[in-house]
Write an enzyme that holds these catalytic residues in place. Structure first.
Site, PDB file in Angstrom:
ATOM      1  CB  SER A  57      -8.199  -0.054  -6.601  1.00  0.00           C
ATOM      2  OG  SER A  57      -6.930  -0.636  -6.049  1.00  0.00           O
ATOM      3  CD  GLU A  58      -4.687  -4.353  -7.952  1.00  0.00           C
ATOM      4  OE1 GLU A  58      -5.249  -4.666  -9.082  1.00  0.00           O
ATOM      5  OE2 GLU A  58      -3.351  -3.674  -8.104  1.00  0.00           O
ATOM      6  CB  THR A 102     -10.929   0.511  -1.497  1.00  0.00           C
ATOM      7  OG1 THR A 102     -10.013   1.534  -1.805  1.00  0.00           O
ATOM      8  CG2 THR A 102     -12.356   1.245  -0.809  1.00  0.00           C
ATOM      9  N   GLY A 103      -8.933   0.384   1.049  1.00  0.00           N
ATOM     10  CA  GLY A 103      -8.479   1.253   2.241  1.00  0.00           C
ATOM     11  C   GLY A 103      -8.236   0.346   3.406  1.00  0.00           C
ATOM     12  N   GLY A 130      -1.964  -5.231  -0.744  1.00  0.00           N
ATOM     13  CA  GLY A 130      -2.380  -6.722  -0.797  1.00  0.00           C
ATOM     14  C   GLY A 130      -4.081  -6.823  -0.453  1.00  0.00           C
ATOM     15  CG  ASN A 131      -6.247  -7.261  -3.087  1.00  0.00           C
ATOM     16  OD1 ASN A 131      -6.214  -7.958  -3.972  1.00  0.00           O
ATOM     17  ND2 ASN A 131      -5.789  -5.889  -3.310  1.00  0.00           N
ATOM     18  CG  HIS A 148       1.507  -5.004  -8.490  1.00  0.00           C
ATOM     19  ND1 HIS A 148       0.621  -4.294  -9.111  1.00  0.00           N
ATOM     20  CD2 HIS A 148       0.958  -5.192  -7.173  1.00  0.00           C
ATOM     21  CE1 HIS A 148      -0.403  -4.017  -8.157  1.00  0.00           C
ATOM     22  NE2 HIS A 148      -0.329  -4.534  -7.192  1.00  0.00           N
TER      23      HIS A 148
END
Length: 186
Positions: A71-72, A42-43, A27-28, A154
């Site tokens: 990455s999204e 990221t990460g 998620g983000n 997803h």
């Protein structure tokens, strides 16, 4: 302003993990301010987020901050490009939403008046690999006429005029998925 936006991203990222809407690295969240987008790096792990783990990019995807964006980031930029009214996005991996994503085609039936009022509809976007332009395109298409979408296998994407609004719409999507799952006829 950037300190406030980073603080909001940290608070709602941790809240998403606490409420079971995502786990580990999944998620983000993002917030748009003018031509800039503040997004989880990221990460970064949602329940351990810090202001230093918030990346800043422009609307062309160019990295402004010292940390790389999730990455999204393409998904977020595509949705912002499609919807001028959107100022915040929640992309989360809630379990019931993911479970029903393979069972429902088209749209998730909405069972509660609250979800109908605040979401209207919940389209299910077909599977596309994570982090790809293809995923960004199908999600932007699904969000064009809706404030929420489930991504097959997803997770979910919800949008709002604020991060608070996008977050609570995410909770409504997960509640809707859970209710549908628990009441479905096999």
């Amino acid at each position: 302003m950037s300190r406030i936006l980073k603080s909001q991203l940290v608070r709602y990222s941790r809240r998403a993990h606490e409420r079971g809407l995502t786990a580990a690295f999944g998620g983000n969240l993002s917030v748009r301010s003018g031509n800039l987008v503040f997004i989880k790096a990221t990460g970064a792990v949602m329940d351990e987020m810090t202001a230093g783990q918030v990346a800043v990019i422009d609307m062309n995807g160019r990295q402004i901050s010292g940390v790389r964006p999730s990455s999204e980031y393409r998904l977020h930029l595509e949705v912002y490009g499609e919807r001028e009214d959107v100022k915040a996005i929640a992309h989360l991996h809630p379990p019931y939403s993911i479970a029903v994503s393979g069972l429902v085609k088209g749209e998730l039936p909405i069972l509660t008046p609250e979800a109908e009022l605040y979401l209207g509809r919940i389209p299910v976007a077909p599977f596309r690999p994570a982090g790809t332009r293809e995923l960004a395109d199908v999600v932007a298409e699904a969000i064009k006429n809706s404030d929420a979408a489930i991504m097959e296998r997803h997770g979910i994407v919800t949008v709002g005029r604020s991060l608070r609004e996008a977050f609570y719409k995410a909770e409504l999507v997960e509640e809707s998925a859970k209710l549908w799952y628990l009441t479905r006829k096999e």
